[in-house]
Design a protein around this motif. Structure first.
Motif, PDB file in Angstrom:
ATOM      1  N   ASP A   1       8.776 -19.567  -4.630  1.00 51.12           N
ATOM      2  CA  ASP A   1       8.935 -18.546  -5.684  1.00 51.12           C
ATOM      3  C   ASP A   1       9.625 -17.356  -4.862  1.00 51.12           C
ATOM      4  O   ASP A   1       8.914 -16.992  -4.103  1.00 51.12           O
ATOM      5  CB  ASP A   1       8.184 -18.048  -6.704  1.00 51.12           C
TER       6      ASP A   1
ATOM      7  N   ASP B   1      10.047 -13.754  -4.134  1.00 45.04           N
ATOM      8  CA  ASP B   1       9.598 -12.430  -4.687  1.00 45.04           C
ATOM      9  C   ASP B   1      10.734 -11.355  -4.983  1.00 45.04           C
ATOM     10  O   ASP B   1      11.551 -11.206  -4.252  1.00 45.04           O
ATOM     11  CB  ASP B   1       8.559 -11.958  -3.767  1.00 45.04           C
ATOM     12  N   ARG B   2      10.259 -10.695  -6.099  1.00 46.93           N
ATOM     13  CA  ARG B   2      11.300  -9.639  -6.374  1.00 46.93           C
ATOM     14  C   ARG B   2      12.652 -10.217  -6.961  1.00 46.93           C
ATOM     15  O   ARG B   2      13.663  -9.161  -6.675  1.00 46.93           O
ATOM     16  CB  ARG B   2      11.302  -8.301  -5.528  1.00 46.93           C
TER      17      ARG B   2
ATOM     18  N   GLU C   1      13.069 -20.627  -8.658  1.00 50.78           N
ATOM     19  CA  GLU C   1      12.142 -21.550  -7.969  1.00 50.78           C
ATOM     20  C   GLU C   1      12.652 -22.478  -7.592  1.00 50.78           C
ATOM     21  O   GLU C   1      13.676 -23.138  -8.113  1.00 50.78           O
ATOM     22  CB  GLU C   1      11.150 -21.912  -9.403  1.00 50.78           C
TER      23      GLU C   1
ATOM     24  N   ARG D   1       9.175 -19.503   5.147  1.00 51.61           N
ATOM     25  CA  ARG D   1       9.057 -18.264   4.868  1.00 51.61           C
ATOM     26  C   ARG D   1       9.837 -17.263   5.781  1.00 51.61           C
ATOM     27  O   ARG D   1      10.421 -16.596   5.507  1.00 51.61           O
ATOM     28  CB  ARG D   1       7.574 -17.936   4.747  1.00 51.61           C
TER      29      ARG D   1
ATOM     30  N   ALA E   1       9.008 -14.871  -0.090  1.00 53.15           N
ATOM     31  CA  ALA E   1       8.549 -15.959  -1.164  1.00 53.15           C
ATOM     32  C   ALA E   1       7.138 -16.143  -0.862  1.00 53.15           C
ATOM     33  O   ALA E   1       6.476 -16.002   0.004  1.00 53.15           O
ATOM     34  CB  ALA E   1       9.496 -17.269  -0.591  1.00 53.15           C
ATOM     35  N   SER E   2       6.673 -16.781  -2.021  1.00 51.90           N
ATOM     36  CA  SER E   2       5.406 -17.346  -2.351  1.00 51.90           C
ATOM     37  C   SER E   2       5.446 -18.761  -2.521  1.00 51.90           C
ATOM     38  O   SER E   2       6.232 -19.289  -3.029  1.00 51.90           O
ATOM     39  CB  SER E   2       4.634 -16.774  -3.527  1.00 51.90           C
TER      40      SER E   2
ATOM     41  N   MET F   1       1.143 -21.782  -6.104  1.00 52.46           N
ATOM     42  CA  MET F   1       2.317 -20.792  -6.031  1.00 52.46           C
ATOM     43  C   MET F   1       1.857 -19.600  -6.664  1.00 52.46           C
ATOM     44  O   MET F   1       2.011 -18.605  -6.034  1.00 52.46           O
ATOM     45  CB  MET F   1       3.382 -21.334  -6.441  1.00 52.46           C
ATOM     46  N   TYR F   2       1.100 -19.682  -7.940  1.00 45.33           N
ATOM     47  CA  TYR F   2       0.876 -18.506  -8.587  1.00 45.33           C
ATOM     48  C   TYR F   2      -0.344 -17.654  -7.865  1.00 45.33           C
ATOM     49  O   TYR F   2      -0.096 -16.612  -7.925  1.00 45.33           O
ATOM     50  CB  TYR F   2       0.407 -18.863 -10.142  1.00 45.33           C
TER      51      TYR F   2
ATOM     52  N   LYS G   1       1.317 -15.820  -5.129  1.00 48.80           N
ATOM     53  CA  LYS G   1       2.109 -14.456  -5.501  1.00 48.80           C
ATOM     54  C   LYS G   1       0.950 -13.488  -5.845  1.00 48.80           C
ATOM     55  O   LYS G   1       1.051 -12.217  -5.582  1.00 48.80           O
ATOM     56  CB  LYS G   1       2.666 -14.697  -6.800  1.00 48.80           C
ATOM     57  N   GLU G   2      -0.254 -13.761  -6.461  1.00 49.06           N
ATOM     58  CA  GLU G   2      -1.209 -13.019  -6.994  1.00 49.06           C
ATOM     59  C   GLU G   2      -1.715 -12.320  -5.688  1.00 49.06           C
ATOM     60  O   GLU G   2      -2.200 -11.190  -5.558  1.00 49.06           O
ATOM     61  CB  GLU G   2      -2.157 -13.569  -7.582  1.00 49.06           C
TER      62      GLU G   2
ATOM     63  N   LYS H   1      -0.553 -12.269  -2.769  1.00 50.03           N
ATOM     64  CA  LYS H   1       0.430 -11.871  -1.663  1.00 50.03           C
ATOM     65  C   LYS H   1       0.143 -12.749  -0.523  1.00 50.03           C
ATOM     66  O   LYS H   1       0.207 -11.744   0.630  1.00 50.03           O
ATOM     67  CB  LYS H   1       0.640 -10.436  -1.673  1.00 50.03           C
TER      68      LYS H   1
END
Length: 676
Positions: free
Chosen positions: A278, A280-281, A322, A344, A362-363, A387-388, A391-392, A394
């Protein structure tokens, strides 16, 4: 031929068949022409004999022979016949006898144009018998000789036997043998064959070209129709299996390839990895620059990911920002994490979108089969969860673990801080707890225990972060850090003249990592520590979780010269067969049994049994949880080798541990084993 087109195959096969037909027809017609030319020569000879020579003889001449005067007449008749029939056209022009013989009915030679001395001889020729029976006989010869080998060699002469038969007589009264030159006949045959060959070749070539033209035209039309239908089907199929914006495989195609990879992995007992990525931003890019920039950026992501992957790997877009990467064959979590890190780093390189430089991070969520799912849907769902979490936290990339990802955000925050701690120096350090030999009260070795000094939360107990790390691939990096710290300190002790083994704990995930032995070997070489001074402790449950794979890793570690130990023995469910086969050197009895052995008879029996079992297997036996003198007395009575616990010392830093070493000494004093 199978690799060529249908038209090419038809062209080659039809050409070969046409040539074969031409060869057969040419051979047949050549034979016919030769037979016809030969027959014409026979007819010429027969007419010459019947009309020119036979009237010169009487039956009496054939019966009584020729006198000298009659011989002159015969020779004149031959010359006259040659001149007469030579003027009648090409059919008889070949009649110019090279040699002539006249035979009587009894096969006596009555006349010989070249060898008069043979007159009166009897001929044994088989052809002469046929001629005296009333047949015209002909054949090829290379010399005017009736010998057995006269028919061998090149065809230079045509030999013809013509019976001399008069009216009213049932049987011939004699025969004439003529040797005619074959060269004129051969020349006529060659001319006819040449004309026939040219005509036949031209006819077959025209036939072949006409048929090929018709077939080629029909083939071209059919190919164009098939290509049009195939292109239409390909477009429809591509639209159903690929993302319209990027052209990458969508989840439909990715799921199909994942299913195939899982089936292949099940047969080969290998692992498949699915990575969900995913950006990021990404929403900020769309909001600030517009969707056109976002779409162009997405179009560059696929090639960027593809550049760091193998040909066998698949990159797909699942929608929005994604993406997914399928690795159909990986060697454990370590390789999957290494690939994620390369992805990454590739995405972190600046993107140039219409002159605007964009930075992307990316996450990534990582799952491996069969550990995180047995089918494509389960793997994708768990990869989404990982993946979530990435992201949480980082954290960049996170390996899915149910026990971690089902916990509170506080614990997920711990995991993120632990990753940060691994990137920095000073937060992670080791304490050492001595292991003492019971027969001399000297140090036999020590166990390295990890500690974490959090910059804001202070000292975090191992029980709060080790289980979290074991639930993800970070435990591999954490173990490598512990090994690095322990071996660095060992190098210091070796340089000071103290050789003392140090033990490091391995988790289940480490034992399933095929790359662990290589990393251990590299670290030993970097620090110059003999392998015999390193001990790796594994639990029963860790080994029995996947005994076959763990056995391979343990054996490779043992082959390096590293000593292996079974930790917390008695709490697992180890098979005696596997225990006997494990390449271990030491058995550590779990502290729960040692603590209760002085108060509970059952624990005492278990400790005694474990000690006897270890000794029978040739292992050193270590008792954990020794906190009082009564435990020491009981363990000595049972014959235990080594004790570890608060009675001898709590875990301490390297400095205090060095003082204990100086005070108590070690059983390895003065011994620095060389690495093998």
């Amino acid at each position: 031929m199978r690799a060529t087109s249908l038209l090419t195959r038809f062209a080659v096969l039809s050409l070969l068949l046409t040539i074969a037909v031409g060869v057969v027809l040419s051979s047949t017609l050549t034979t016919v022409i030769e037979d016809r030319a030969r027959q014409q020569a026979e007819d010429a000879a027969l007419m010459a004999v019947r009309l020119g020579l036979q009237p010169q003889f009487s039956r009496a001449d054939l019966a009584a022979g020729f006198d000298a005067a009659r011989l002159a007449d015969v020779e004149q008749a031959v010359d006259d016949a040659s001149a007469q029939f030579g003027e009648r056209g090409t059919a008889l022009a070949a009649f110019d006898p090279v040699e002539l013989k006249v035979f009587g009915a009894d096969r006596t030679i009555l006349y010989h144009s070249e060898h008069p001395e043979l007159v009166g001889e009897i001929s044994t020729s088989g052809e002469l018998r046929s001629a005296l029976a009333g047949y015209v006989v002909s054949g090829f010869a290379h010399s005017a000789d009736d010998g057995a080998d006269s028919e061998d060699g090149a065809h230079q002469l045509l030999e013809v036997y013509v019976p001399l038969q008069y009216d009213g007589v049932a049987a011939p009264d004699g025969a004439i043998e003529l040797y005619l030159p074959y060269a004129p006949v051969a020349a006529a045959v060659r001319d006819d064959v040449r004309t026939m060959t040219v005509t036949l070749g031209v006819s077959l070539a025209v036939f072949y070209l006409v048929v090929f033209r018709l077939i080629a035209s029909a083939s071209t039309r059919m190919r164009r129709q098939a290509e049009a239908l195939g292109a239409s089907a390909d477009r429809d199929r591509h639209r159903s299996t690929h993302d319209a914006l990027t052209g990458l495989p969508n989840w439909v195609l990715l799921r199909d390839r994942l299913t195939q990879a899982l089936a292949a992995a099940a047969r080969s007992e290998s692992e498949v990895a699915l990575l969900l990525i995913d950006l990021d931003r990404f929403k900020e890019i769309n909001d600030s620059l517009g969707h056109s920039y976002g779409d162009k950026l997405l179009g560059q992501v696929g090639p960027r990911l593809r550049s760091v992957l193998r040909d066998m790997d698949t990159v797909g877009r699942l929608g929005g920002d994604e993406f997914a990467v399928l690795l159909p064959s990986v060697d454990g979590v370590t390789e999957a994490e290494a690939v994620a890190e390369r992805l990454r780093q590739a995405l972190h390189q600046p993107f140039d979108v219409d002159g605007v430089i964009l930075d992307v991070e990316a996450s990534i969520g990582i799952v491996l089969s069969p550990w995180h799912g047995a089918d494509s849907e389960e793997l994708r769902r768990n990869a989404d969860i990982a993946m979530y979490a990435a992201k949480e936290l980082k954290a960049g990339a996170v390996v899915f673990q149910p026990e971690v990802h089902a916990t509170t955000p506080v614990r997920l925050s711990v995991l993120g801080d632990l990753r940060r701690a691994l990137d920095n120096d000073g937060e992670l350090f080791l304490h050492y707890q001595p292991k003492v030999a019971l027969d001399g009260e000297r140090i036999e070795g020590m166990e390295a225990l990890l500690r974490w000094q959090h910059p804001t939360q202070g000292l975090i107990p191992p029980g709060e972060f080790i289980p979290v790390a074991e639930g993800t691939g970070i435990i591999l990096r954490l173990t490598e850090r512990v090994l690095d710290l322990a071996l660095a300190q060992q190098r210091c002790w070796v340089d000071a003249g103290t050789a003392v083994p140090v033990a490091v704990n391995l988790s289940t995930r480490c034992l399933l990592d095929a790359g662990l032995p290589d990393r251990v070997q590299r670290l030993l070489a970097e620090h110059g520590v003999p392998a015999a001074l390193l001990r790796l402790e594994v639990t029963e449950s860790a080994v029995m979780g996947d005994a076959a794979r763990c056995m391979d890793v343990l054996q490779r570690l043992h082959d390096l010269g590293v000593h292996l130990s079974i930790d917390d023995f008695g709490t697992g469910y180890s098979s005696m067969a596997y225990l006997r086969r494990l390449p271990v050197d030491e058995l550590k009895i779990d502290r729960s049994f040692v603590l209760g052995m002085t108060t509970t008879s059952q624990d005492l029996v278990l400790v005694r049994t474990a000690i006897d079992l270890g000794h029978n297997l040739g292992l050193t036996v270590v008792a954990e949880g020794v906190e009082g003198g009564e435990h020491v007395v009981a363990l000595r009575a049972l014959g235990c080798d080594v004790a570890q616990g608060y009675h001898y010392g709590r875990p301490m830093a390297a400095g205090p541990m060095s003082e204990v070493l100086s005070r108590m000494g070690t059983i390895h004093q003065g011994q620095v084993p060389s690495d093998r």
